[in-house]
Scaffold this active site. Structure first.
Site, PDB file in Angstrom:
ATOM      1  N   LYS B  77      38.074  61.764  60.695  1.00 20.99           N
ATOM      2  CA  LYS B  77      39.073  62.944  61.716  1.00 20.99           C
ATOM      3  C   LYS B  77      40.265  64.069  61.232  1.00 20.99           C
ATOM      4  O   LYS B  77      41.150  63.143  60.440  1.00 20.99           O
ATOM      5  CB  LYS B  77      39.072  61.753  62.221  1.00 20.99           C
ATOM      6  CG  LYS B  77      40.065  62.370  64.074  1.00 20.99           C
ATOM      7  CD  LYS B  77      39.761  61.294  65.464  1.00 20.99           C
ATOM      8  CE  LYS B  77      40.394  61.738  66.375  1.00 20.99           C
ATOM      9  NZ  LYS B  77      40.876  61.135  67.240  1.00 20.99           N
ATOM     10  N   SER B 152      38.098  61.783  71.796  1.00 21.61           N
ATOM     11  CA  SER B 152      38.479  63.080  70.694  1.00 21.61           C
ATOM     12  C   SER B 152      38.075  62.742  69.637  1.00 21.61           C
ATOM     13  O   SER B 152      37.471  64.545  68.833  1.00 21.61           O
ATOM     14  CB  SER B 152      40.153  62.902  71.367  1.00 21.61           C
ATOM     15  OG  SER B 152      40.526  61.775  69.875  1.00 21.61           O
ATOM     16  N   SER B 176      39.351  56.650  72.342  1.00 20.43           N
ATOM     17  CA  SER B 176      38.721  58.591  71.383  1.00 20.43           C
ATOM     18  C   SER B 176      38.128  57.494  69.964  1.00 20.43           C
ATOM     19  O   SER B 176      36.936  58.686  69.725  1.00 20.43           O
ATOM     20  CB  SER B 176      39.750  58.622  70.787  1.00 20.43           C
ATOM     21  OG  SER B 176      40.283  60.172  72.663  1.00 20.43           O
TER      22      SER B 176
END
Lengths: 104, 483
Positions: B77, B152, B176
């Site tokens: 990420k 997210s 997330s």
């Protein structure tokens, strides 16, 4: 000053402007109005915990609380000056360049 | 064919020298080049760097100094710092920021010989539930390209579901990792707070943030968790415990397991299709010998409110560092304050600014006691209520999200989006480990279920999740046809 717990006053445009100043955010008038609406909607939602009885409960600042965390007193290399400065958009002679704060 | 395999399977091939690390990495890079244009899971891919890492991993394998994951590639990420590879947080503020150091999880992966395939898209600074707050690109759900992958960690979920990576790292502040895992039909694991170092994770809500694995199987989640966890002196909130052990992950059983289902997580706007899948999962667990009982944890209904005070408060402080001076983008303005305010005002996206505003307000003079301090007390109350249930039950079972993946652009009411976090927030509030796995499908879209355990029960939780995965036909990884 401050909101009464039980009867929150809607946030005014001036208050939103003040918060934006505290947060160092330059916002347009449209944005300020949009955030005024958003903040007021959220504060309405926050009312459920404002009304909750939390008397005598110790606040929990962290997920898993640790206290007195010490690290070994061993020197360790950090970034070099060149590395740190190289990330800046404006630098000169190994220094960060910022707008003048103190006039001559 | 390599792109069809789990970490454990790839590891087996690599350890037996049935293939090379370069071949495996190249297979994923080819697929990314060919197909990621449709999904948009990656923000940055650097094939040369990935292949060099693969060759270094191969040298480790050949020298006999390998670890279980040596030679496998994973995606990361883009809020996790990578030395020499840009780390944008999907924000214009950090669009060309190249960190001069690695996050601890990245160093650990490198030492284990894991290859970095690239950096994945997210909601700007990890603030969002749909990945639509990214300032740098759109990520689509491989199950339906018109739908959100969740957020997210949307890119990290989409790349695993789309076989564009065998696994990835995400971060979880209020759900997330678990919500996008649920939307994309994969496994998402948020470890106990403090078991994985946050050093080098770009801070959002420091008392809530935790890095974790996003994988095709529970076994992979355990293997990746083992590789990234353990005490780190560079993170003062890191726990002194040894790394999460993957060794016993397959020895779990549902027989005799006491599962609590909080009724507050099933109230309100849970879609009928989600409810149906969840009931089937409960039945499966019972059939396998677990007891599943409905309980009440009243503080759950205050979770969203509490979260949307604490997380923005911490964010407003953490994001104070973006002043345009030392690193990140910079716009000229009137004097020093004008420059800082213009840089932040113009370059942060709407949701980030909204959260900074909420947090600044909640922490400002006159309101601190009414909001922030009070939210911390409710957080304590919620943790206590869960802990008392964990004294009676082994784990908590719930849906992950009240809805399946929604259409891109469909949900634009910020409050409605925030309410989707009701089942995931408590784990961050209490620091509890929690895992999402696919429980079934509703109208062809994945529906995740969540298991949550007490602090430091990570191994036990993974074992139970493994047993549930084996019992649920839908939990076996399958890739959607999006090509």
């Amino acid at each position: 000053m401050g909101l009464s717990y039980n009867h929150p006053m809607p946030i005014t445009y001036d208050e939103v402007q003040h918060v934006a100043k505290l947060a160092r955010l330059e916002l347009t008038e449209d944005e300020l109005r949009a955030f005024q609406d958003e903040l007021n909607a959220l504060l309405g939602h926050f009312q459920d915990i404002v009304d909750l009885d939390v008397e005598g409960i110790e606040p929990k600042p962290h997920a898993v609380v640790r206290t007195n965390v010490w690290s070994e007193d061993v020197p360790r290399l950090g970034l070099t000056r060149e590395q740190a400065i190289s990330l800046s958009k404006k630098s000169r002679a190994g220094l960060f360049v910022v707008p003048t704060i103190i006039e001559e | 064919m390599f792109t069809k395999l789990s970490l454990a399977e790839l590891s087996g091939l690599l350890q037996r020298r049935d293939t090379s690390a370069r071949e495996v990495t190249q297979a994923f890079l080819d697929r990314i080049q060919h197909l990621d244009g449709k999904v948009g899971s990656y923000l940055t891919v650097d094939p040369e760097k990935s292949l060099a890492q693969a060759d270094a991993a191969q040298a480790l394998l050949d020298a006999g100094g390998s670890q279980p994951l040596t030679g496998v590639p994973i995606a990361i990420k883009d809020n996790i710092s990578t030395d020499g590879m840009r780390t944008t947080c999907a924000s214009k503020v950090l669009e060309d920021y190249v960190p001069p150091y690695d996050a601890t999880v990245v160093s650990k992966l490198q030492q284990a010989g894991v290859v970095n395939l690239g950096k994945t898209n997210l909601d700007e600074f990890a603030m969002g539930t749909s990945c639509e707050n990214s300032a740098l690109g759109v990520t689509r759900n491989p199950w339906d390209l018109d739908r959100s992958p969740g957020g997210s960690s949307g890119g990290s979920a989409a790349c695993v579901a789309g076989e564009l990576a065998p696994a990835s790292l995400g971060s979880d502040t209020g759900g997330s990792i678990r919500l996008p895992a649920s939307f994309c039909g994969i496994v998402g694991f948020k470890p106990t707070y403090g078991r994985v170092s946050r050093y080098g994770l770009v801070a959002f809500g420091s008392s809530l943030d935790q890095i974790g694995p996003m994988t095709r199987t529970v076994e992979d989640a355990a293997l990746l968790a083992e590789a990234i966890s353990g005490h780190d002196p560079l993170d003062s909130t890191s726990l002194p415990e040894p790394p999460i052990s993957a060794r016993e992950v397959k020895s779990g059983t549902l027989k005799g397991l006491r599962l609590a289902v909080p009724r507050e997580m099933l109230e309100g706007e849970v879609e009928p299709g989600v409810r149906e899948v969840f009931e089937q999962v409960c039945q499966t667990a019972r059939a396998e010998g677990a007891t599943v009982e409905e309980v009440s944890i009243p503080a759950i209904k205050f979770g969203v409110t509490t979260y949307y005070i604490i997380a923005p408060a911490e964010a407003s402080s953490n994001l104070g560092r973006y002043d345009g001076i030392r690193y990140g983008s910079r716009l000229d303005g009137n004097g020093h304050v004008g420059m800082v305010a213009k840089t932040r005002g113009e370059l942060f996206g709407h949701e980030v600014k909204a959260r900074i505003m909420i947090g600044t307000y909640a922490l400002s003079a006159g309101y601190y006691d009414a909001y922030y301090l009070r939210a911390q007390k409710v957080r304590a109350l919620m943790a206590q209520e869960f802990e008392s249930k964990f004294a009676e039950y082994d784990l908590v079972l719930s849906p992950v999200s009240p809805v399946v993946a929604f259409r891109l652009g469909e949900l634009n009411d910020p409050l409605a989006l925030k309410l989707l976090d009701v089942c995931t927030i408590p784990a961050n509030m209490g620091g509890f480990p929690a895992i999402s796995l696919n429980g079934g499908f509703s109208s062809g879209l994945p529906v995740g279920v969540q298991l949550m355990g007490p602090v430091l029960s990570d191994e036990r939780l993974l074992q139970a999740a493994y047993a549930l995965e084996q019992a649920l036909p839908a939990a076996a990884f399958r890739a959607p046809q999006f090509a």
